[in-house]
Design a protein around this motif. Sequence first.
Motif, PDB file in Angstrom:
ATOM      1  N   SER A 368       0.869  -1.227  -0.035  1.00  0.00           N
ATOM      2  CA  SER A 368      -0.124  -0.138  -0.046  1.00  0.00           C
ATOM      3  C   SER A 368       0.722   1.491   0.014  1.00  0.00           C
ATOM      4  O   SER A 368       1.553   1.308   0.682  1.00  0.00           O
ATOM      5  CB  SER A 368      -0.915  -0.061   1.314  1.00  0.00           C
ATOM      6  OG  SER A 368      -1.693  -1.107   1.177  1.00  0.00           O
ATOM      7  N   SER A 369       0.673   2.312  -0.763  1.00  0.00           N
ATOM      8  CA  SER A 369       1.356   3.418  -0.995  1.00  0.00           C
ATOM      9  C   SER A 369       0.457   4.852  -0.381  1.00  0.00           C
ATOM     10  O   SER A 369      -0.648   4.803  -0.462  1.00  0.00           O
ATOM     11  CB  SER A 369       1.403   3.615  -2.753  1.00  0.00           C
ATOM     12  OG  SER A 369       2.164   4.951  -2.656  1.00  0.00           O
ATOM     13  N   TYR A 370       1.479   5.596   0.235  1.00  0.00           N
ATOM     14  CA  TYR A 370       0.791   6.843   0.755  1.00  0.00           C
ATOM     15  C   TYR A 370       0.767   7.723  -0.432  1.00  0.00           C
ATOM     16  O   TYR A 370       0.684   9.007  -0.334  1.00  0.00           O
ATOM     17  CB  TYR A 370       1.379   6.998   2.044  1.00  0.00           C
ATOM     18  CG  TYR A 370       2.910   7.043   2.027  1.00  0.00           C
ATOM     19  CD1 TYR A 370       3.530   8.288   1.615  1.00  0.00           C
ATOM     20  CD2 TYR A 370       3.475   5.977   2.490  1.00  0.00           C
ATOM     21  CE1 TYR A 370       5.096   8.015   1.610  1.00  0.00           C
ATOM     22  CE2 TYR A 370       5.168   6.041   2.668  1.00  0.00           C
ATOM     23  CZ  TYR A 370       5.610   6.934   2.144  1.00  0.00           C
ATOM     24  OH  TYR A 370       7.043   6.811   2.171  1.00  0.00           O
ATOM     25  N   ARG A 386       1.316  12.484   8.927  1.00  0.00           N
ATOM     26  CA  ARG A 386      -0.099  12.138   8.348  1.00  0.00           C
ATOM     27  C   ARG A 386       0.147  10.474   7.815  1.00  0.00           C
ATOM     28  O   ARG A 386      -0.726   9.633   7.678  1.00  0.00           O
ATOM     29  CB  ARG A 386      -0.377  12.974   7.262  1.00  0.00           C
ATOM     30  CG  ARG A 386      -1.745  12.611   6.747  1.00  0.00           C
ATOM     31  CD  ARG A 386      -1.989  13.721   5.476  1.00  0.00           C
ATOM     32  NE  ARG A 386      -2.121  15.086   6.025  1.00  0.00           N
ATOM     33  CZ  ARG A 386      -1.329  16.183   5.870  1.00  0.00           C
ATOM     34  NH1 ARG A 386      -0.304  16.064   4.999  1.00  0.00           N
ATOM     35  NH2 ARG A 386      -1.571  17.327   6.499  1.00  0.00           N
ATOM     36  N   ASN A 387       1.458  10.280   7.241  1.00  0.00           N
ATOM     37  CA  ASN A 387       1.776   9.240   6.593  1.00  0.00           C
ATOM     38  C   ASN A 387       1.801   7.912   8.099  1.00  0.00           C
ATOM     39  O   ASN A 387       1.216   6.891   7.668  1.00  0.00           O
ATOM     40  CB  ASN A 387       2.993   9.136   5.934  1.00  0.00           C
ATOM     41  CG  ASN A 387       3.001  10.142   4.707  1.00  0.00           C
ATOM     42  OD1 ASN A 387       1.845  10.156   4.264  1.00  0.00           O
ATOM     43  ND2 ASN A 387       3.987  10.600   4.197  1.00  0.00           N
ATOM     44  N   TRP A 390      -1.811   7.045   8.473  1.00  0.00           N
ATOM     45  CA  TRP A 390      -2.363   6.157   7.417  1.00  0.00           C
ATOM     46  C   TRP A 390      -1.889   4.751   7.645  1.00  0.00           C
ATOM     47  O   TRP A 390      -2.265   3.978   7.418  1.00  0.00           O
ATOM     48  CB  TRP A 390      -1.634   6.953   6.180  1.00  0.00           C
ATOM     49  CG  TRP A 390      -1.965   5.855   4.916  1.00  0.00           C
ATOM     50  CD1 TRP A 390      -2.993   5.831   4.401  1.00  0.00           C
ATOM     51  CD2 TRP A 390      -1.099   4.937   4.425  1.00  0.00           C
ATOM     52  NE1 TRP A 390      -2.725   4.542   3.562  1.00  0.00           N
ATOM     53  CE2 TRP A 390      -1.526   4.345   3.389  1.00  0.00           C
ATOM     54  CE3 TRP A 390       0.433   4.620   4.770  1.00  0.00           C
ATOM     55  CZ2 TRP A 390      -0.612   3.349   2.593  1.00  0.00           C
ATOM     56  CZ3 TRP A 390       1.283   3.936   4.119  1.00  0.00           C
ATOM     57  CH2 TRP A 390       0.490   3.104   3.036  1.00  0.00           C
ATOM     58  N   PHE A 391      -0.385   4.595   8.151  1.00  0.00           N
ATOM     59  CA  PHE A 391       0.088   3.188   8.210  1.00  0.00           C
ATOM     60  C   PHE A 391      -0.356   2.539   9.327  1.00  0.00           C
ATOM     61  O   PHE A 391      -0.792   1.253   9.214  1.00  0.00           O
ATOM     62  CB  PHE A 391       1.699   3.252   8.646  1.00  0.00           C
ATOM     63  CG  PHE A 391       2.219   2.131   9.069  1.00  0.00           C
ATOM     64  CD1 PHE A 391       2.439   1.048   8.005  1.00  0.00           C
ATOM     65  CD2 PHE A 391       2.599   1.841  10.322  1.00  0.00           C
ATOM     66  CE1 PHE A 391       2.901  -0.186   8.619  1.00  0.00           C
ATOM     67  CE2 PHE A 391       3.356   0.673  10.789  1.00  0.00           C
ATOM     68  CZ  PHE A 391       3.465  -0.536   9.725  1.00  0.00           C
ATOM     69  N   GLN A 394      -3.840   0.985   8.097  1.00  0.00           N
ATOM     70  CA  GLN A 394      -3.315  -0.082   7.073  1.00  0.00           C
ATOM     71  C   GLN A 394      -2.995  -1.197   8.051  1.00  0.00           C
ATOM     72  O   GLN A 394      -3.389  -2.272   7.680  1.00  0.00           O
ATOM     73  CB  GLN A 394      -2.287   0.160   6.252  1.00  0.00           C
ATOM     74  CG  GLN A 394      -2.571   1.309   5.304  1.00  0.00           C
ATOM     75  CD  GLN A 394      -3.601   0.852   4.244  1.00  0.00           C
ATOM     76  OE1 GLN A 394      -3.458  -0.265   3.259  1.00  0.00           O
ATOM     77  NE2 GLN A 394      -4.717   1.814   4.159  1.00  0.00           N
ATOM     78  N   ILE A 419       8.464   5.924   9.254  1.00  0.00           N
ATOM     79  CA  ILE A 419       6.997   5.764   9.451  1.00  0.00           C
ATOM     80  C   ILE A 419       7.179   4.536  10.595  1.00  0.00           C
ATOM     81  O   ILE A 419       6.100   4.815  11.646  1.00  0.00           O
ATOM     82  CB  ILE A 419       6.230   5.308   8.392  1.00  0.00           C
ATOM     83  CG1 ILE A 419       6.028   6.477   7.325  1.00  0.00           C
ATOM     84  CG2 ILE A 419       4.985   4.625   8.364  1.00  0.00           C
ATOM     85  CD1 ILE A 419       5.336   6.135   5.839  1.00  0.00           C
TER      86      ILE A 419
END
Length: 631
Positions: A368-370, A386-387, A390-391, A394, A419
């Motif tokens: 999965s890519s941010y 923010r990333n 997001w991780f 996921q 991250i």
Amino acid sequence: MKRKTLKAIAWVVAITTLGFIGYAEVSGRWLWMSPLCRATVEPGGSGDALFVLIHGFQGSPEDFGDVRRAIRDERPDADVMAVQFSAHTFSNADPARIAAELSDLIEAQVGSPGKGYKSVTLIGYSMGAPLARKTLIYGCNEADDDPAWNPDAPPKEWTRLVDRVVLLAGMNRGMRLDQPAADMPLAKQIHRRFGKTFARLTDTARLVRSFEAGEPFIADLRVQWMRTARRRAEKHEPWPAVIQLLGTIDDVVSTDDNRDVSVTQDFIFVPVRGTGHLSVLDFRDPAYGAERERKFRSAIAAGDLADLLKRYPPVPVGLDPNVERIVFVMHGIRDMADWTADVEVFLKEAYTKEKGFGGPEALKVIKSSYGYFPMGPFLLYGDRQRNVRWFMDQYTEALARYPNAKQVDFIGHSNGTYILASALERYKTLRVGRVVFAGSVVPRAYDWSSKLGRGKDRSGRDVPGRVLSIRNYVGSADWVVGFFPRFFEWCGSRDVGSAGFNGFLDDGAKDHEVKFVTGGHSCALDPRNYPSIVDFLLFQSDTPEKEAAGTPYRTKERTAWIYNLSQFCWAVWLGLTATILALGWLIVSLAGVRLGGRIGELLGGPARPRAGKAAALAAYVAVLLAILYSY
């Protein structure tokens, strides 16, 4: 007169703004209750059941007027405990502490003299919904995100009596400012974004910000809920039913974030027509109030929930019980992540060869890519975080969709290493197996020993490890890390650093560290290095690494000139800054005069050199920002 009026307006705006900031600071930091959580109990008849009401943001127990009345009509013998906590706009109260205190309050009430409760029902509205679930988790002693957690302590007695949890407009996955609810008006979206920016600048409103999707409170709760429910199921211990009344026109939280179907697979979702985030508590509405009350009463009615389950069966989710192992492959900055597909093929081939061909796929590689992440956002802490959020989202989704996975491994390059390292610091429920770092931008002094289970807590007990092992590939000529993240480290940053060029200092990270891989920032992603990555990651083997020791893509030293210049990374930044300023001065000086003449011509008057220079400066800054946010 005009100048005086403008000056007066400016003073009024400045004083008002400062006053507002001062109020926010005072109310956020000091105007809260101690203890954070209080409760009043309204006794029923025989008192055979206890209902606990937990309000939402900017709320109070008075918000539950119609809910109390419905409880009294449906369960007249029940006691009702109404909880009050500091939930005003700028509150900095810690939601985890609120949940811990509430768990203690419920325990005290259940153990009160003369009380013989047969059941406990938690009812949470909006923000109170995740608080209700967190309270149950803490009561079960699954509080691995609590610094004072004692894993040997038994669950609290009250948790054995909880037969159900009722959520009203619950934000199970948290709020998303970047993905507002479909029914949210534009004005409210702008208000929320402005409010979030103001709160971050003033470091206030930490309570409500804790409920944003991906924040530690929400992310840790999602993981804890899954793990606790699964452990209870394995031990054949009861776990309460969860019923959520879900408004069909919620204008605060999106449907997906309300439902969070991956994590809440066993929830009973009851849709309520014509109902928004606020109106779900209004049972007197002439159009939809009767339906809201009827569905709420069916959620709290004594007896089993067979009829409710039949009418609203759990939402099916695409689970894959065959996956035994998960590997996250995370790219870095200025990277389209093309290499991740090659790594996936190599990993799967090696795993299949080891386990034998045929049968269901047991290894899941998540790439999965941010998205493309340029240099500009990387320099900003908020964008980097923010990333990280997001991780964690996921990661939680992966745990939910692959319930039989025994281990989650990680391969990260550049910002991908940041991250994971940052997530391990912020999210105490995050656990990974083997970790591979390439081109790492993590500080050299990062505390790996505590993550590897080589430390002790304040009570002297061994800290359980959350990382099995790590291999850090150090590039011999990684000038990107040597010059840029190294500068942050030189300035004292504990967030970004030069481990990809200088290696880690912690002994726990040195066991499998590779010094040095020949090449620059992406040298460890050379296909010739794949056997080393795969054998460490999948089989904890150093054999390919030993075989590679004498090859051209291994060296014992860093490139001398890059290493020496990295020691003066501040000079590199100073030179870049001086160049940018000098170029800007030159452009403004030359182009500003010409632009000033053109502006004068357009306005039919004399040249406007100041306006020309301002325009030239604005254009130069815009070009710089465009470069930073695209390269």
